[in-house]
Motif scaffolding. Structure first.
Motif, PDB file in Angstrom:
ATOM      1  N   THR A 170      35.435  56.761  17.104  1.00  0.00           N
ATOM      2  CA  THR A 170      35.910  57.326  15.845  1.00  0.00           C
ATOM      3  C   THR A 170      35.501  56.396  14.711  1.00  0.00           C
ATOM      4  N   TRP A 171      35.283  56.959  13.527  1.00  0.00           N
ATOM      5  CA  TRP A 171      34.764  56.224  12.365  1.00  0.00           C
ATOM      6  C   TRP A 171      35.785  56.342  11.247  1.00  0.00           C
ATOM      7  N   SER A 172      36.260  55.204  10.734  1.00  0.00           N
ATOM      8  CA  SER A 172      37.321  55.216   9.731  1.00  0.00           C
ATOM      9  C   SER A 172      36.741  55.333   8.329  1.00  0.00           C
ATOM     10  N   ARG A 173      37.615  55.622   7.389  1.00  0.00           N
ATOM     11  CA  ARG A 173      37.220  55.711   5.992  1.00  0.00           C
ATOM     12  C   ARG A 173      36.875  54.351   5.403  1.00  0.00           C
ATOM     13  N   GLN A 174      37.282  53.277   6.080  1.00  0.00           N
ATOM     14  CA  GLN A 174      36.962  51.917   5.634  1.00  0.00           C
ATOM     15  C   GLN A 174      35.726  51.354   6.336  1.00  0.00           C
ATOM     16  N   ASN A 175      34.923  52.241   6.923  1.00  0.00           N
ATOM     17  CA  ASN A 175      33.667  51.871   7.585  1.00  0.00           C
ATOM     18  C   ASN A 175      33.904  51.000   8.819  1.00  0.00           C
ATOM     19  N   LEU A 176      34.914  51.368   9.600  1.00  0.00           N
ATOM     20  CA  LEU A 176      35.188  50.696  10.865  1.00  0.00           C
ATOM     21  C   LEU A 176      34.868  51.669  11.999  1.00  0.00           C
ATOM     22  N   ILE A 177      34.016  51.254  12.934  1.00  0.00           N
ATOM     23  CA  ILE A 177      33.680  52.075  14.079  1.00  0.00           C
ATOM     24  C   ILE A 177      34.445  51.544  15.291  1.00  0.00           C
ATOM     25  N   LEU A 476      31.125  61.409  12.200  1.00  0.00           N
ATOM     26  CA  LEU A 476      30.440  61.340  10.914  1.00  0.00           C
ATOM     27  C   LEU A 476      30.924  60.139  10.118  1.00  0.00           C
ATOM     28  N   SER A 477      30.008  59.546   9.353  1.00  0.00           N
ATOM     29  CA  SER A 477      30.335  58.381   8.539  1.00  0.00           C
ATOM     30  C   SER A 477      31.179  58.782   7.339  1.00  0.00           C
ATOM     31  N   PRO A 478      31.855  57.834   6.695  1.00  0.00           N
ATOM     32  CA  PRO A 478      32.671  58.176   5.518  1.00  0.00           C
ATOM     33  C   PRO A 478      31.868  58.752   4.359  1.00  0.00           C
ATOM     34  N   ASN A 479      30.618  58.314   4.187  1.00  0.00           N
ATOM     35  CA  ASN A 479      29.807  58.852   3.095  1.00  0.00           C
ATOM     36  C   ASN A 479      29.057  60.107   3.483  1.00  0.00           C
ATOM     37  N   GLY A 480      29.166  60.556   4.736  1.00  0.00           N
ATOM     38  CA  GLY A 480      28.544  61.797   5.167  1.00  0.00           C
ATOM     39  C   GLY A 480      27.054  61.728   5.381  1.00  0.00           C
TER      40      GLY A 480
END
Length: 518
Positions: A170-177, A476-480
């Protein structure tokens, strides 16, 4: 013996077989006492498909009765064109010295003709409507992953779950995978590349799924285990290791794999087909939804937070309305696949669109419009047959494209084998039963990453050599722009840049920039 008359419709000369000299050309109107109007020969009267008789075609040296035709200097033209048609065609620039010599260039704007006549300008204007000069789209996959087919990051992840229904990353909104390996959850900060251990699952169960929180709980990570334990950990504490915030346990032994956040509400699917809604503000389970008859393997809230989509092992998909607390579609009008439905994705730029993907034996992507489901039977607006297991789906937030990850491929036709029931031994009539077998094969879509265009459903890119095994999950990454994909066979996760953000629109100069009001 008189020589036969020859009409001047064929430009030829003739001679008699007993004569040693060639006679002059004779017109039919001169030899006859009565004047006949010269008949024109139309090209439509000839059967060109079946061929022409060589004895009747001018230009062949063959005997036809007593006449020998000699090739003329003028070529025979089957086109029906009159002097008036030729004159008008020359006036409008369609022909020159040759008959109907109109030929459109590939691009009239780049041609070397400098004719500025009215008809030439009209031809250029009309031809521009038939050429598709599509500009390059910097946000599309055709300008990103299609040109650079290499992964940006490869992370070794030993101990990934081989369960295709698991959600190990899972990928967080703070760019943590975050990655679930064995009974531990690791996370890496992609900004500074630091790796930390967040939490561990309590034996005997293993981690079935993990999911970072949304914008309200960015530091929270939900973890579900195969032993029926659901926990929420806070990763914002100092020191790197998480702090346990909440714990829920299922009433019976089961597994929590599919998880989805909606602000304070955490939805979790169970083995017995229930959907449990856990409220972070309460220590007990708030709501339990029961519609599925098999285990729930996929959950996802819509982008507007009004609806929840759920899919089960049998391929049944339900839509739940957060405002009403009941499914939009009745049980008799359920959305159904012929294979297990793990892949779900809500469209970010059109919240009523839902994409669902099925595994074997169907292997299709169906796109539904949920705004028209309450009054009649649901029918997908688009169907993409792939004959390959669809394991995850991701919509692009920057362009109208849909990404899918795949597993094994199979033949579209199923072979059947008939067997005789044991009731025939009791003197009854034998009963024929059909057993369907699936034939697996290797195609370009096998274990691939594929991107489709919407609404044409055209396949824009297929990355065949992305992984050596099934791509069981993606996030998906936070920036899409990028995605992480999982391959348990390789025990690796890979990061790919698929799309790009839309470039800023240049600001036009206004009158307020030139002048100042004093």
């Amino acid at each position: 013996m008189d020589a036969p008359l020859v009409s001047n419709d064929y430009d030829c000369v003739y001679k008699t077989p007993h004569a040693n000299h060639v006679q002059k050309r004779v017109h039919g109107s001169v030899t006859n006492l009565r004047s006949y109007k010269k008949r024109r020969i139309s090209g439509a009267s000839f059967d060109f498909a079946g061929g022409l008789d060589e004895n009747a075609v001018p230009g062949n040296s063959a005997h036809s009765g007593g006449t020998i035709y000699i090739e003329s200097s003028q070529s025979f033209s089957p086109l029906n064109i009159t002097p008036r048609t030729r004159r008008i065609s020359k006036q409008f620039g369609f022909v020159d010295e040759r008959v109907l010599n109109f030929k459109d260039d590939t691009n009239l704007f780049t041609s070397k003709h400098n004719d500025d006549s009215t008809m030439t300008l009209l031809r250029r204007s009309a031809s521009s409507l038939f050429y598709d000069t599509r500009p390059a789209r910097p946000t599309s996959v055709t300008e990103n992953l299609s040109k650079r087919r290499n992964s940006l990051i490869v992370l070794d992840s030993p101990g990934l779950s081989f369960d295709p229904e698991a959600y190990p990353i899972t990928w967080s909104r703070q760019n943590l995978i975050s990655v679930a390996c064995y009974n531990d959850v690791y996370y890496q900060n992609l900004n500074n590349k630091s790796v930390s251990v967040l939490c561990s699952a309590v034996p005997p169960g293993r981690i079935g799924g993990i999911q970072w929180g949304d914008e309200k709980h960015e530091n929270y990570l939900a973890m579900g285990t195969t032993s029926g334990l659901l926990q929420v950990w806070d990763a914002g504490a100092k020191g790197g290791r998480g702090v346990l915030q909440h714990t829920w346990r299922a009433n019976d032994e089961g597994s929590f794999k599919s998880l989805s956040w909606n602000f304070d509400v955490l939805a979790a699917g169970t083995e017995d087909g229930r959907i449990i809604l856990n409220d972070m503000r309460e220590s007990r389970q708030s709501t339990s939804l029961q519609k599925h008859k098999s285990r729930v393997i996929s959950l996802q809230w819509s982008t507007n937070r009004n609806h929840l989509a759920s899919g089960d092992k049998d391929g049944v998909v339900h839509i739940w309305d957060q405002r009403m607390g009941k499914p939009l579609v009745p049980m008799s009008l359920k959305m159904r696949h012929k294979g297990s439905t793990k892949a779900l994705a809500w469209c970010p730029w059109k919240p009523e669109l839902l994409a669902t993907g099925s595994a074997a034996p169907e292997g299709k992507i169906r796109i539904w419009n949920t705004s028209s489901m309450a009054s009649h039977a649901p029918e997908p607006v688009h169907i993409i047959p792939l004959n390959t297991s669809v394991l995850s789906l991701q919509w692009s937030p920057h362009c109208k494209e849909l990404l899918s990850t795949h597993g094994s491929s199979f033949a579209p036709l199923l072979s059947a084998r008939k067997s005789t029931s044991a009731s025939s031994h009791n003197g009854n009539n034998p009963t024929n039963t059909t057993e369907k077998r699936l034939t697996y094969t290797k195609t370009p879509l096998t274990n691939s990453i594929t991107v489709h265009e919407y609404p044409s459903c055209k396949r824009l890119m297929t990355l065949t050599n992305a992984h050596a095994g099934a791509v069981t999950h993606s996030c998906l990454s936070p920036n899409g722009e990028s995605i992480f994909t999982v391959c348990p066979h390789e025990e690796t996760i890979k990061m790919w840049q698929v799309w790009s953000e839309r470039p800023p629109v240049p600001k036009g100069e206004s009158a307020f920039d030139k002048y100042v009001i004093r």
